[in-house]
Design an enzyme around this catalytic site. Structure first.
Site, short mmCIF file in Angstrom:
data_model
loop_
_atom_site.label_atom_id
_atom_site.label_comp_id
_atom_site.label_asym_id
_atom_site.label_seq_id
_atom_site.Cartn_x
_atom_site.Cartn_y
_atom_site.Cartn_z
N SER A 132 -20.13 -0.91 5.49
CA SER A 132 -18.93 -1.67 5.10
C SER A 132 -18.60 -2.81 6.04
O SER A 132 -17.56 -3.46 5.89
CB SER A 132 -17.70 -0.75 5.05
OG SER A 132 -17.89 0.25 4.10
N THR A 192 -14.42 -0.14 7.17
CA THR A 192 -13.93 -1.42 7.71
C THR A 192 -13.30 -1.15 9.07
O THR A 192 -12.54 -0.20 9.21
CB THR A 192 -12.83 -1.97 6.78
OG1 THR A 192 -13.44 -2.39 5.59
CG2 THR A 192 -12.06 -3.12 7.41
N THR A 237 -15.10 -6.79 7.86
CA THR A 237 -15.55 -5.96 6.74
C THR A 237 -16.55 -6.69 5.86
O THR A 237 -16.60 -7.93 5.86
CB THR A 237 -14.33 -5.56 5.86
OG1 THR A 237 -14.73 -4.58 4.91
CG2 THR A 237 -13.76 -6.74 5.10
N ARG A 279 -14.84 -12.10 -4.67
CA ARG A 279 -13.68 -11.24 -4.39
C ARG A 279 -13.42 -11.14 -2.87
O ARG A 279 -14.33 -10.97 -2.08
CB ARG A 279 -13.93 -9.85 -4.97
CG ARG A 279 -12.79 -8.85 -4.74
CD ARG A 279 -13.01 -8.01 -3.50
NE ARG A 279 -11.94 -7.03 -3.32
CZ ARG A 279 -11.73 -6.35 -2.20
NH1 ARG A 279 -12.50 -6.55 -1.16
NH2 ARG A 279 -10.77 -5.48 -2.11
N THR A 334 -7.12 -0.30 6.25
CA THR A 334 -8.44 -0.10 5.64
C THR A 334 -8.20 0.53 4.28
O THR A 334 -7.15 1.10 4.02
CB THR A 334 -9.34 0.78 6.52
OG1 THR A 334 -10.61 0.93 5.89
CG2 THR A 334 -8.74 2.15 6.76
N GLY A 335 -9.20 0.42 3.40
CA GLY A 335 -9.03 0.99 2.06
C GLY A 335 -8.97 -0.10 1.01
O GLY A 335 -9.47 -1.20 1.21
C1 SD4 Z 1 -11.27 -4.52 1.32
N1 SD4 Z 1 -9.98 -3.23 2.87
O1 SD4 Z 1 -12.06 -5.45 1.23
C2 SD4 Z 1 -11.32 -3.64 2.56
C3 SD4 Z 1 -12.28 -2.53 2.29
C4 SD4 Z 1 -12.33 -1.45 3.32
O2 SD4 Z 1 -13.58 0.09 4.40
O3 SD4 Z 1 -11.40 -1.16 4.04
N2 SD4 Z 1 -13.45 -0.82 3.46
O4 SD4 Z 1 -10.48 -4.24 0.42
#
Ligand code: SD4
Length: 335
Positions: A90, A192, A210, A220, A243-244
């Protein structure tokens, strides 16, 4: 900060006593209790906190701080560890690609003066966190995207390289068989890195890097490189990182929200919990399908973390120890 917590950390000087009834004067760096002799609250420094199981990144940042280095250098160097780690799918090299098979990276950095730099959707450059720092320090801008960011990086001496590793390519080819596009992020497995640090001078900086959502639509961008979304730092108050599923973090301006809640007197833990509550309340039952996790630190070196689901952890360096800690979380119901 709650008065009780202040008292717990008061280091007592000549009297050897803590007087609960005496006057407490708070200022940015210390808290003084006056009762004949002076008792001083020692803020905890240095401190490093990072999303996920990132011991090496945190150790790298902590070493810089132990040697008297700046929080800004610590967060940058910590992020570079994960960007170079090809096993992490990631972040940086080895990150999972978009639907077209292109690895595109997002990163941002914020220093103790409130300066900010970010790059979005960058191909072929591994250490995007350092490119973000160059945007902050060497340009009059705060964000560069895609080809422009790549060209800028090359002009600053960064080398182009293929970021798609054999294992990420294989994973993408397997995904292509069904090409099922679900813009969700799984609950257990993403990494991330958001990293916050306080140096010995009490200055706070943060960084976030990330490759974004696996198999995302081309173009995106999530929360990670967006000020107030994936990262926010105010040197007077503290910092936060996310994160997320970035879409949900952005809709609630999560990291900014956490710092503002701390400004209003919430602890980092309380602030992270309220920010997760904001997402959950807006999403109703849908929050079951995605994960968001937050970390935060305040000026006194107190930290907090909270996520929607289980399986979010963070690495914390504090008082000489670097530990991976399981975050508390909202959804205690077993699926
Ligand atoms: C995103 N927050 O691009 C990031 C993804 C992520 O571990 O946290 N991945 O939406």
């Amino acid at each position: 900060m709650k008065r009780r917590k202040f008292i717990e950390r008061l280091s007592v000087t000549s009297l050897g006593l803590v007087a609960v009834s005496s006057t407490i004067i708070a200022c940015n760096k210390t808290v003084k209790e006056k009762r004949g002799s002076t008792t001083v609250l020692q803020p905890i420094r240095p401190v490093v906190i990072a999303t996920w199981n990132t011991p090496l990144a945190v150790e790298t940042a902590a070493k810089i701080l132990q040697n008297g280095g700046a929080a800004l250098d610590a967060v940058e160097q910590g992020c570079r560890i994960e960007e170079a780690n090809e096993k992490g799918q990631s972040v940086g090299k080895g990150g999972l690609p978009d639907r077209e098979g292109n690895v595109t990276l997002d990163a941002c950095i914020m220093d103790e003066k409130g300066n900010y730099g970010a790059v979005l959707g960058v191909k072929n450059i591994k250490h995007v966190i350092s490119v973000a720092r160059k945007v902050m320090e060497d340009t009059p801008h705060v964000m560069l995207v895609a080809e422009g960011a790549e060209q800028f990086a090359v002009s600053k001496g960064f080398e182009r390289e293929d970021l798609l590793t054999d294992s990420s390519k294989k994973a993408w080819e397997q995904w292509k068989v069904k090409s099922e596009y679900k813009p969700i992020i799984n609950i257990e497995n993403h990494d991330t890195i958001g990293l916050l640090a306080i140096d010995k001078n009490g200055d706070i900086s943060g960084a976030c890097t990330t490759s974004g959502l696996a198999y995302k639509m081309a173009g995106r961008v999530g929360d990670s490189p967006i000020i107030g979304g994936g990262l926010f730092v105010d040197n007077e108050i503290g910092g936060a990182s996310a994160t997320g599923l970035g879409e949900e973090v952005l809709k609630t301006v999560g990291s900014f929200l956490i710092v503002e809640l701390m400004r209003q007197g919430k602890s980092p833990q309380e602030a992270c919990e309220i920010a997760i509550g904001r997402i959950v309340n807006k999403q109703g039952k849908d929050f079951k399908n995605f994960q968001v996790g937050y970390i935060a630190v305040n000026k006194q070196g107190e930290t907090g973390a909270y996520s929607i689901h289980e399986w979010f952890s963070y690495n914390l360096y504090k008082e000489g120890e670097n530990k991976n800690i399981k975050s508390d979380y909202f959804n205690k119901q077993k699926a």
